[in-house]
Design a protein around this motif. Structure first.
Motif, PDB file in Angstrom:
ATOM      1  N   GLU A   8      36.908  17.521   4.525  1.00  0.00           N
ATOM      2  CA  GLU A   8      36.266  17.040   5.741  1.00  0.00           C
ATOM      3  C   GLU A   8      37.157  16.083   6.528  1.00  0.00           C
ATOM      4  O   GLU A   8      37.279  16.223   7.754  1.00  0.00           O
ATOM      5  CB  GLU A   8      34.911  16.400   5.428  1.00  0.00           C
ATOM      6  CG  GLU A   8      34.126  16.048   6.691  1.00  0.00           C
ATOM      7  CD  GLU A   8      32.700  15.593   6.406  1.00  0.00           C
ATOM      8  OE1 GLU A   8      31.958  15.357   7.374  1.00  0.00           O
ATOM      9  OE2 GLU A   8      32.342  15.467   5.224  1.00  0.00           O
ATOM     10  N   ARG A  26      39.584  18.181   8.424  1.00  0.00           N
ATOM     11  CA  ARG A  26      38.977  18.854   9.585  1.00  0.00           C
ATOM     12  C   ARG A  26      38.856  17.880  10.762  1.00  0.00           C
ATOM     13  O   ARG A  26      39.167  18.240  11.908  1.00  0.00           O
ATOM     14  CB  ARG A  26      37.604  19.409   9.209  1.00  0.00           C
ATOM     15  CG  ARG A  26      37.625  20.666   8.375  1.00  0.00           C
ATOM     16  CD  ARG A  26      36.275  21.364   8.374  1.00  0.00           C
ATOM     17  NE  ARG A  26      35.235  20.541   7.770  1.00  0.00           N
ATOM     18  CZ  ARG A  26      34.952  20.541   6.475  1.00  0.00           C
ATOM     19  NH1 ARG A  26      35.635  21.293   5.639  1.00  0.00           N
ATOM     20  NH2 ARG A  26      33.971  19.779   6.006  1.00  0.00           N
ATOM     21  N   ARG A  75      40.941  18.052  14.471  1.00  0.00           N
ATOM     22  CA  ARG A  75      40.263  17.997  15.769  1.00  0.00           C
ATOM     23  C   ARG A  75      40.774  16.811  16.587  1.00  0.00           C
ATOM     24  O   ARG A  75      40.984  16.933  17.795  1.00  0.00           O
ATOM     25  CB  ARG A  75      38.750  17.897  15.574  1.00  0.00           C
ATOM     26  CG  ARG A  75      38.088  19.187  15.119  1.00  0.00           C
ATOM     27  CD  ARG A  75      36.588  19.164  15.366  1.00  0.00           C
ATOM     28  NE  ARG A  75      35.932  18.137  14.579  1.00  0.00           N
ATOM     29  CZ  ARG A  75      35.397  18.367  13.379  1.00  0.00           C
ATOM     30  NH1 ARG A  75      35.465  19.563  12.839  1.00  0.00           N
ATOM     31  NH2 ARG A  75      34.781  17.392  12.732  1.00  0.00           N
TER      32      ARG A  75
END
Length: 326
Positions: A292, A295, A299
């Protein structure tokens, strides 16, 4: 039993999954914060916007919550204020402290809640200790102190500097710094894993007026963590090991997060918490723990690639000097 629970914070690195877990457990959840973040709260959560210490904040006492979870108090005077507001007006006051309060230098390789709270290096930790002490000296307020260690959700675990810059340097094939020899064991815990036992403390008689830490049961060495980050970014880590003392000579402000925290081994015994809330599992897969944060970092880099700055020059200078030693 459904409880009426207040989260002060509620959208942060650790608190957001705790809100979701409390809702899933059937509790009635209210979140108080400034309303500045865009994090999506679960359906049914009541939101109250305001500043800590303002008139709206003081009015929270009239709600007589079963549980008040304080995630954003970092100064002892904020704890003192909460003691005045919530004494007699809540069933349980849960203060999120920090595992960085544990004694530095470390005296034992396994940390239990019995380790003294002494940190001469980091003002952040000393403020948390002072807040804990004020709670323990209070009367009429049933408190629970919870000490997370390095808990990750959106934040990428690095030892120093800005995580986005360090990730960008990895992608560019440039060296990054690990303090010490990279072999220090360090525990990482996912926020969603922390949330499960934390919510089980709510309304738990065995948790009142006591201290608990909640962490994973496995540690990873820092070189392993940085190598895994690079691998998930699709590159190879170029790690330069630099003694903590040397790094602090370059940037004195690094004394707190290094000598006050990340320089030392962090392996935790969670048996006390498990004796109260039952067994719980935190991921022991580094790839899963980092998934996570990676990720979020990808971004972030796609939206805002960090520009070259003074910090890059500093890291390049430190790495060059250390590498020149042979």
């Amino acid at each position: 039993m459904a409880l009426n629970v207040l989260f002060i914070g509620g959208t942060g690195q650790i608190s957001l999954p705790c809100v979701a877990e409390a809702v899933a457990a059937g509790h009635r959840v209210t979140v108080f914060n400034r309303g500045m973040t865009r994090e999506a709260l679960p359906q049914g959560v009541e939101i109250i916007a305001g500043e800590m210490g303002g008139a709206t904040y003081s009015d929270l006492a009239t709600r007589n919550f079963d549980v008040v979870s304080q995630f954003i108090a970092f100064k002892p005077e904020e704890i003192e204020r909460d003691i005045g507001i919530f004494t007699g007006h809540c069933g349980q006051y849960a203060f999120i402290s920090s595992a960085s309060v544990y004694e530095k230098p470390a005296r034992h390789y396994v940390i239990t809640e019995g380790v003294p709270a002494i940190n001469p290096y980091w003002a952040y930790s000393r403020a948390k200790i002072d807040g804990e002490n004020r709670l323990q000296a209070s009367t009429g307020l049933d408190w629970t102190i919870v000490r997370p260690s390095h808990t990750v959700r959106t934040g990428l675990p690095v030892m120093i500097g800005d995580a986005a810059v360090m990730a960008r340097r990895m992608i560019e094939g440039r060296p990054t710094i690990v303090a010490g020899d990279g072999k220090t064991p360090w525990t990482l815990t996912r926020s969603e894993d922390f949330a499960v036992p934390f919510v089980r403390l709510f309304g738990n008689e065995g948790a009142l007026r006591d201290i608990f830490h909640i962490t994973g049961d496995r540690a990873f060495i820092w070189d392993e963590i940085q190598t895994a980050i690079a691998a998930q970014l699709g590159v190879e880590a170029r790690i330069v090991h630099v003694p903590s003392d040397t790094l602090i000579r370059y940037v004195p402000e690094w004394e707190g997060p290094l000598l006050g925290d990340k320089t030392w081994s962090a392996i935790f015994d969670n048996s006390k918490t498990k004796s109260i809330v039952g067994d719980f599992h935190c991921s022991d897969s580094l790839a899963e723990i980092l998934a996570e944060p990676i990720r979020h970092m990808k971004r972030q880099l796609a939206d805002n690639w960090p520009p070259e700055g003074e910090f890059d020059g500093l890291v390049d200078r430190i790495c060059a000097a250390q590498t020149a030693l042979g």
